[in-house]
Design a protein around this motif. Structure first.
Motif, PDB file in Angstrom:
ATOM      1  N   LYS A   1       1.051  -1.632   0.045  1.00  0.00           N
ATOM      2  CA  LYS A   1      -0.149  -0.303   0.236  1.00  0.00           C
ATOM      3  C   LYS A   1       1.196   1.011  -0.112  1.00  0.00           C
ATOM      4  O   LYS A   1       0.630   2.091  -0.501  1.00  0.00           O
ATOM      5  CB  LYS A   1      -0.697  -0.440   0.943  1.00  0.00           C
TER       6      LYS A   1
ATOM      7  N   SER B   1       4.972   4.278  -3.905  1.00  0.00           N
ATOM      8  CA  SER B   1       4.469   5.007  -4.915  1.00  0.00           C
ATOM      9  C   SER B   1       4.502   5.065  -6.617  1.00  0.00           C
ATOM     10  O   SER B   1       5.652   4.286  -6.923  1.00  0.00           O
ATOM     11  CB  SER B   1       5.004   6.070  -4.031  1.00  0.00           C
TER      12      SER B   1
ATOM     13  N   MET C   1      -6.689  -2.890  -7.198  1.00  0.00           N
ATOM     14  CA  MET C   1      -7.887  -1.665  -7.405  1.00  0.00           C
ATOM     15  C   MET C   1      -8.483  -2.346  -7.260  1.00  0.00           C
ATOM     16  O   MET C   1      -9.940  -2.173  -6.998  1.00  0.00           O
ATOM     17  CB  MET C   1      -7.321  -1.624  -8.801  1.00  0.00           C
TER      18      MET C   1
ATOM     19  N   GLU D   1     -10.161  -3.556  -4.537  1.00  0.00           N
ATOM     20  CA  GLU D   1     -10.062  -2.132  -3.468  1.00  0.00           C
ATOM     21  C   GLU D   1      -9.268  -2.640  -2.062  1.00  0.00           C
ATOM     22  O   GLU D   1      -9.416  -2.488  -0.873  1.00  0.00           O
ATOM     23  CB  GLU D   1     -11.759  -2.242  -2.472  1.00  0.00           C
TER      24      GLU D   1
ATOM     25  N   ILE E   1      -6.238  -1.347  -2.418  1.00  0.00           N
ATOM     26  CA  ILE E   1      -5.423  -0.488  -2.125  1.00  0.00           C
ATOM     27  C   ILE E   1      -6.735   1.280  -2.847  1.00  0.00           C
ATOM     28  O   ILE E   1      -7.113   0.565  -3.709  1.00  0.00           O
ATOM     29  CB  ILE E   1      -3.595  -0.060  -3.249  1.00  0.00           C
ATOM     30  N   ALA E   2      -6.392   2.423  -2.625  1.00  0.00           N
ATOM     31  CA  ALA E   2      -7.272   3.142  -3.373  1.00  0.00           C
ATOM     32  C   ALA E   2      -6.742   3.912  -4.425  1.00  0.00           C
ATOM     33  O   ALA E   2      -7.987   4.156  -5.284  1.00  0.00           O
ATOM     34  CB  ALA E   2      -7.066   4.726  -2.191  1.00  0.00           C
ATOM     35  N   ASP E   3      -5.206   4.121  -4.769  1.00  0.00           N
ATOM     36  CA  ASP E   3      -4.682   4.208  -5.917  1.00  0.00           C
ATOM     37  C   ASP E   3      -3.940   3.417  -6.539  1.00  0.00           C
ATOM     38  O   ASP E   3      -2.732   2.983  -6.142  1.00  0.00           O
ATOM     39  CB  ASP E   3      -4.467   5.608  -5.578  1.00  0.00           C
ATOM     40  N   ASP E   4      -3.530   4.140  -7.653  1.00  0.00           N
ATOM     41  CA  ASP E   4      -2.834   2.489  -8.235  1.00  0.00           C
ATOM     42  C   ASP E   4      -1.733   3.970  -9.148  1.00  0.00           C
ATOM     43  O   ASP E   4      -0.827   4.876  -9.955  1.00  0.00           O
ATOM     44  CB  ASP E   4      -3.811   2.269  -9.893  1.00  0.00           C
TER      45      ASP E   4
END
Length: 299
Positions: free
Chosen positions: A49, A52, A88, A91, A93-96
């Motif tokens: 998670k 970046s 994703m 669900e 993680i919130a952003d890819d």
């Protein structure tokens, strides 16, 4: 390594929902492992998670500095995108972070081919008096006559040959079946091999339906076919780098140069995209553009 719950869930996703082979699954997971090897080299152990977009860009730069081929880098990027898309979807993680990753530009090289005289030269040096002579003739004629991958050749079965209609049923990548025409010459050598050589082999249980067998009566291996082709190329005096795939390239190229439709060749090769078939051609670009214009719905 990747956190086990993520790894196992992703493995199940690839196997059950994507229906990938075990080899493909291990390739995907192996590329993900490279990402975590990169973090280990930095002395870091981030949670999934926490990864970046910047982390992934630095990772791609890292594998590029290691000298990894552009094609391999492209595969790694594809694997990363698949993994984070899965996270994703679930669900987790919130952003890819892989959304903005760019695939390295690939250079497409024209494959090597051999002409009909070189093919005949390789067939002519086969000693038909030896037990495997007629088998090897049948192998070369089938590779060239049908444009098969080596894996498709060694898995070809007697029940896949429809002699009256001059077709064979081929199981290609992803277990997709297709029908491919087979010429009279290849059929002739297959039948001679079956009637004069194969019938005398001590065929092992479970291999009764496979056409091409080794002396032990089991299915011929990929390595054996590569060795046969390499040996015959050397005996015939060819200086080119020849492999079983060379016959597939030559099959497609000779058909296109003879005026065959690119879509028909695409079907016979078992390509999902016509752009893949295009690399097997050595033709005028205007001709290829005309083919695309004629067949593409957006033309």
């Amino acid at each position: 390594m990747i956190n086990n719950p993520y790894l196992q869930s992703y493995r199940n996703y690839l196997r059950l929902e994507r229906s990938l082979s075990s080899n493909s699954i291990e390739a995907y997971l192996g590329d993900l492992n490279k990402l975590f090897q990169y973090f280990e080299s930095l002395g870091q152990t981030p949670q999934v998670k926490e990864i970046s977009s910047a982390d992934l860009k630095f990772f791609i730069s890292w594998i590029n500095d290691l000298g990894m081929l552009a094609s391999t880098q492209a595969r790694v990027v594809s694997g990363l995108k698949s993994f984070f898309s899965f996270l994703m979807l679930e669900e987790l993680i919130a952003d890819d972070p892989s959304a903005l990753l760019e695939t390295p530009r690939l250079t497409r090289h024209l494959p090597d081919t051999i002409d009909i005289h070189e093919i005949n030269a390789m067939i002519d040096v086969i000693d038909a008096s030896k037990p495997d002579g007629m088998r090897n003739k049948a192998i070369l004629e089938t590779l060239y006559g049908c444009g098969l991958r080596v894996s498709e050749l060694i898995n070809l079965k007697i029940s896949d040959v429809f002699e009256e209609n001059e077709y064979i049923r081929v199981t290609g990548k992803g277990n997709k079946e297709r029908l491919v025409p087979i010429g009279s010459t290849a059929l002739k050598y297959i039948n001679i091999y079956r009637q004069e050589t194969r019938v005398h082999l001590p065929i092992k249980r479970g291999f009764e339906d496979y056409i091409f067998l080794n002396r032990s009566g089991t299915r011929l291996s990929r390595i054996s076919v590569f060795s046969i082709v390499k040996t015959l190329a050397e005996r015939s005096g060819l200086k080119k780098s020849i492999s079983p795939h060379t016959f597939r390239h030559s099959f497609a190229t000779h058909l296109i140069e003879g005026g065959a439709d690119l879509r028909a060749v695409q079907e016979m090769l078992g390509h999902s995209s016509i752009t893949t078939t295009e690399i097997y051609t050595h033709l005028d670009r205007d001709y290829l553009r005309g083919i695309i214009t004629e067949f593409h719905p957006r033309s």
